[in-house]
Write an enzyme that holds these catalytic residues in place. Structure first.
Site, mmCIF file in Angstrom:
data_model
loop_
_atom_site.group_PDB
_atom_site.id
_atom_site.type_symbol
_atom_site.label_atom_id
_atom_site.label_comp_id
_atom_site.label_asym_id
_atom_site.label_seq_id
_atom_site.Cartn_x
_atom_site.Cartn_y
_atom_site.Cartn_z
ATOM 1 N N TYR A 279 2.291 2.593 15.169
ATOM 2 C CA TYR A 279 3.122 2.452 14.012
ATOM 3 C C TYR A 279 4.480 3.066 14.151
ATOM 4 O O TYR A 279 5.099 3.086 13.222
ATOM 5 C CB TYR A 279 2.320 3.541 13.125
ATOM 6 C CG TYR A 279 2.197 5.012 13.236
ATOM 7 C CD1 TYR A 279 3.032 5.876 12.469
ATOM 8 C CD2 TYR A 279 1.602 5.685 14.367
ATOM 9 C CE1 TYR A 279 3.184 7.195 12.575
ATOM 10 C CE2 TYR A 279 1.734 6.958 14.414
ATOM 11 C CZ TYR A 279 2.673 7.867 13.695
ATOM 12 O OH TYR A 279 2.879 9.112 13.670
ATOM 13 N N LYS B 134 -4.206 -2.226 10.097
ATOM 14 C CA LYS B 134 -4.489 -2.120 8.977
ATOM 15 C C LYS B 134 -4.529 -3.521 8.338
ATOM 16 O O LYS B 134 -5.294 -3.753 7.321
ATOM 17 C CB LYS B 134 -3.297 -1.489 7.871
ATOM 18 C CG LYS B 134 -2.832 -0.062 8.516
ATOM 19 C CD LYS B 134 -3.938 0.980 7.847
ATOM 20 C CE LYS B 134 -3.607 1.086 6.345
ATOM 21 N NZ LYS B 134 -4.901 2.019 5.845
ATOM 22 N N THR C 105 -8.703 -5.821 3.703
ATOM 23 C CA THR C 105 -8.427 -4.767 2.779
ATOM 24 C C THR C 105 -9.540 -5.395 1.419
ATOM 25 O O THR C 105 -9.555 -6.664 1.119
ATOM 26 C CB THR C 105 -7.050 -4.867 2.016
ATOM 27 O OG1 THR C 105 -6.192 -4.391 2.829
ATOM 28 C CG2 THR C 105 -7.122 -3.890 0.664
ATOM 29 N N ARG D 66 -7.849 3.602 13.550
ATOM 30 C CA ARG D 66 -7.022 4.566 13.657
ATOM 31 C C ARG D 66 -6.566 4.506 14.882
ATOM 32 O O ARG D 66 -5.415 5.112 15.234
ATOM 33 C CB ARG D 66 -7.632 6.026 13.385
ATOM 34 C CG ARG D 66 -8.133 6.307 11.864
ATOM 35 C CD ARG D 66 -7.053 6.193 10.676
ATOM 36 N NE ARG D 66 -7.763 6.401 9.522
ATOM 37 C CZ ARG D 66 -7.079 6.191 8.160
ATOM 38 N NH1 ARG D 66 -5.763 6.137 8.535
ATOM 39 N NH2 ARG D 66 -7.642 6.687 7.146
ATOM 40 N N ASP E 73 -8.964 0.218 1.792
ATOM 41 C CA ASP E 73 -7.838 -0.339 2.917
ATOM 42 C C ASP E 73 -8.550 0.035 4.244
ATOM 43 O O ASP E 73 -8.068 1.271 4.643
ATOM 44 C CB ASP E 73 -6.630 0.188 2.473
ATOM 45 C CG ASP E 73 -5.523 -0.696 3.180
ATOM 46 O OD1 ASP E 73 -5.853 -1.854 3.431
ATOM 47 O OD2 ASP E 73 -4.467 -0.021 3.450
ATOM 48 N N HIS F 168 -3.964 13.974 0.596
ATOM 49 C CA HIS F 168 -4.239 13.125 1.711
ATOM 50 C C HIS F 168 -2.850 13.383 2.669
ATOM 51 O O HIS F 168 -3.157 13.420 3.907
ATOM 52 C CB HIS F 168 -4.433 11.701 1.287
ATOM 53 C CG HIS F 168 -4.411 10.680 2.305
ATOM 54 N ND1 HIS F 168 -5.389 10.591 3.348
ATOM 55 C CD2 HIS F 168 -3.411 9.676 2.966
ATOM 56 C CE1 HIS F 168 -5.171 9.644 4.248
ATOM 57 N NE2 HIS F 168 -4.016 9.172 3.817
ATOM 58 N N GLU G 239 -9.119 3.850 -2.370
ATOM 59 C CA GLU G 239 -8.013 3.608 -3.044
ATOM 60 C C GLU G 239 -8.239 2.955 -4.633
ATOM 61 O O GLU G 239 -9.201 2.507 -4.771
ATOM 62 C CB GLU G 239 -7.090 2.838 -2.253
ATOM 63 C CG GLU G 239 -6.770 3.500 -0.907
ATOM 64 C CD GLU G 239 -5.542 2.776 -0.240
ATOM 65 O OE1 GLU G 239 -4.746 2.150 -0.924
ATOM 66 O OE2 GLU G 239 -5.459 2.733 0.883
ATOM 67 N N GLU H 155 -10.034 12.387 7.414
ATOM 68 C CA GLU H 155 -9.962 13.539 6.706
ATOM 69 C C GLU H 155 -11.231 14.553 6.717
ATOM 70 O O GLU H 155 -11.400 15.523 6.932
ATOM 71 C CB GLU H 155 -9.544 13.663 5.329
ATOM 72 C CG GLU H 155 -7.879 13.098 5.182
ATOM 73 C CD GLU H 155 -7.649 12.812 3.914
ATOM 74 O OE1 GLU H 155 -7.364 13.593 3.060
ATOM 75 O OE2 GLU H 155 -7.909 11.642 3.342
ATOM 76 N N GLN I 145 -3.604 1.920 15.148
ATOM 77 C CA GLN I 145 -2.818 2.470 14.340
ATOM 78 C C GLN I 145 -1.840 3.424 14.938
ATOM 79 O O GLN I 145 -0.614 3.540 14.824
ATOM 80 C CB GLN I 145 -3.125 2.959 12.799
ATOM 81 C CG GLN I 145 -1.923 3.422 11.785
ATOM 82 C CD GLN I 145 -2.720 3.840 10.645
ATOM 83 O OE1 GLN I 145 -3.909 3.977 10.318
ATOM 84 N NE2 GLN I 145 -1.667 4.268 9.695
ATOM 85 N N ARG J 100 0.221 16.281 13.199
ATOM 86 C CA ARG J 100 1.242 16.926 13.638
ATOM 87 C C ARG J 100 0.879 18.670 13.190
ATOM 88 O O ARG J 100 1.546 19.196 12.572
ATOM 89 C CB ARG J 100 2.462 16.644 12.820
ATOM 90 C CG ARG J 100 3.005 15.171 13.049
ATOM 91 C CD ARG J 100 4.386 14.977 12.262
ATOM 92 N NE ARG J 100 4.127 15.246 10.703
ATOM 93 C CZ ARG J 100 3.608 14.179 9.935
ATOM 94 N NH1 ARG J 100 3.220 12.811 10.445
ATOM 95 N NH2 ARG J 100 3.276 14.408 8.332
ATOM 96 N N ASP K 134 0.766 -1.297 0.115
ATOM 97 C CA ASP K 134 -0.024 -0.028 0.098
ATOM 98 C C ASP K 134 0.842 1.321 -0.213
ATOM 99 O O ASP K 134 1.656 1.378 0.886
ATOM 100 C CB ASP K 134 -0.941 -0.124 1.105
ATOM 101 C CG ASP K 134 -1.964 1.160 1.118
ATOM 102 O OD1 ASP K 134 -2.425 1.163 -0.128
ATOM 103 O OD2 ASP K 134 -2.310 1.748 2.114
ATOM 104 N N GLU L 173 -10.521 3.791 3.354
ATOM 105 C CA GLU L 173 -9.278 4.392 2.642
ATOM 106 C C GLU L 173 -9.811 4.239 1.213
ATOM 107 O O GLU L 173 -9.707 2.888 0.928
ATOM 108 C CB GLU L 173 -7.955 4.156 2.981
ATOM 109 C CG GLU L 173 -7.666 4.666 4.362
ATOM 110 C CD GLU L 173 -5.951 4.616 4.503
ATOM 111 O OE1 GLU L 173 -5.565 5.106 5.279
ATOM 112 O OE2 GLU L 173 -5.576 3.655 3.961
#
Length: 410
Positions: free
Chosen positions: A239, A248, A252, A232, A228, A127, A196, A355, A235, A136, A120, A194
């Site tokens: 991560y 994740k 999928t 969150r 996918d 994004h 994709e 998002e 993750q 951040r 992936d 997600e």
């Protein structure tokens, strides 16, 4: 058999995506599965058609998986596609073809190929910028490497599932609650999507030999829509420093239809302008346009919530293959690599709930009055898409759908 030859619509002779089916009511074991080609709202039994027309490729089309056809290489892909177009488009063949067309609601669709490896990527600048700003807020939105290479991770091939497979809410660790250093554990509370596009590899490559961008069409058979799913909260805790893992790997979802690359020639567009010089193996100036004008729509419980444009993706599929293999890693028949979340510059073009709700701060209000920050049990997500085709026509991509079911008892 349909009463009349089906109207092709988005799935006409310029499209002809491949899938795998068994007759409805059949248990669908490997011996019962057949290669099908979608035409309108019907499925052509490709193996039976190949036998009826005495095709030299009848053996490949009679296989219980697309993998033998994928491995046969581009000259065979093009020859088989030309045969299919002739069988379905020529009026003189309709009497032979009509009995071999089965209504979609009379078949069960299966995962169309055996997935070898799954990778992936993270190819949308919009994004990546949005996620950087959410996670951040006081730092740079993009990491220093992002404009220099297609960032990616290796996922779990064994949990790639066909559209319609229920998505079980995963369990895992999360950040410790305030005042303790013991991680939380339980079903994810921030289950996300997600939206994709996946690329399916046909022709393998030898270990130790990089695949240049110019060889993209020789190795990649076609594309499919892909979701996918992401936990969150799991993750976010796991991560650092090695990247996504349990957040994740639980599921999928992919479309049951693989659209050949040759069906998307009219949808080729240049990628967005690059504002950093690229190393030679990623430099695509002077090459055929590597972007694809795919128009995605994401629906939650039937309500459209986003329309991500794939044409805005910063890194192309050819660049992803070049980067994936530049260290000598080999391609295998059935490899699946995904674009990463497709997001555009506008708020209504974001391909994840992370998002769309800005990390859960701004929940979505649905037409039925409900709200969502992240997915609830029972929610169903569907991703569809179309692309420009020849002479102003449209090419449809097969939908990918998944419904969330509760985590099993602990």
């Amino acid at each position: 058999m349909p009463d009349a030859f089906p109207e092709p619509g988005l799935f006409g002779p310029d499209n002809l995506p491949y899938g795998l089916f068994s007759p409805a009511g059949d248990p669908g074991g490997p011996g019962a599965r057949r290669i099908g080609v979608r035409y309108g709202d019907a499925v052509l039994d490709a193996g039976a058609a190949a036998r009826a027309f005495r095709s030299p490729h009848a053996g490949l089309l009679a296989a219980p998986s697309l993998n033998p056809l994928l491995a046969a290489g581009r000259p065979v892909w093009r020859a088989v596609r030309a045969e299919l177009r002739a069988w379905l488009a020529a009026p003189e063949h309709r009497a032979t073809v009509a009995p071999l067309l089965l209504p979609l609601d009379a078949v069960t669709l299966h995962l169309p190929f055996e997935v070898a490896d799954y990778v992936d990527f993270y190819a949308s600048e919009h994004h990546a910028t949005n996620v950087g700003r959410i996670l951040r807020p006081d730092g740079a939105a993009l990491t220093p490497n992002w404009k220099h290479l297609p960032i990616g991770y290796h996922g779990r091939a064994g949990t790639v599932v066909v559209s319609g497979t229920p998505v079980v809410r995963p369990r895992g660790q999360g950040r410790p609650p305030t005042g303790t250093d013991t991680p939380a554990f339980g079903p994810t509370r921030r289950l996300d999507i997600e939206a994709e596009v996946g690329f399916v590899v046909g022709t393998p490559s030898p270990l130790g030999r990089p695949v240049p961008q110019t060889a993209f069409r020789d190795h990649v058979f076609g594309v499919c829509l892909l979701n996918d799913w992401s936990a969150r909260d799991i993750q976010a805790w796991e991560y650092v420093p090695l990247g996504p893992f349990l957040g994740k790997s639980f599921a999928t979802s992919v479309s049951p239809w693989i659209t050949p690359l040759d069906a998307l020639d009219a949808a080729r567009v240049p990628p967005p302008p690059r504002d950093r010089p690229l190393l030679p193996y990623l430099d695509d100036s002077g090459l055929e346009p590597g972007g694809l004008d795919l128009r995605l729509t994401v629906r939650l419980n039937g309500h459209p919530i986003s329309e991500p444009p794939f044409a805005t993706m910063y890194w192309t599929g050819a660049q992803q293959v070049a980067h994936l293999t530049v260290n000598g890693a080999s391609l295998r028949t059935g490899d699946l690599f995904a674009s990463g979340t497709v997001s555009g510059p506008e708020p209504g073009q974001r391909g994840s709930l992370l998002e769309l709700t800005w990390g859960g701060r701004d929940p979505l209000t649905l037409p039925d009055g409900g709200t969502r920050a992240f997915l609830q049990d029972g929610d169903e997500v569907t991703i569809s898409a179309w692309a420009p085709g020849p002479a102003g026509s449209r090419i449809g991509l097969g939908e990918v759908t998944g419904r969330v079911v509760p985590a099993p008892p602990a």
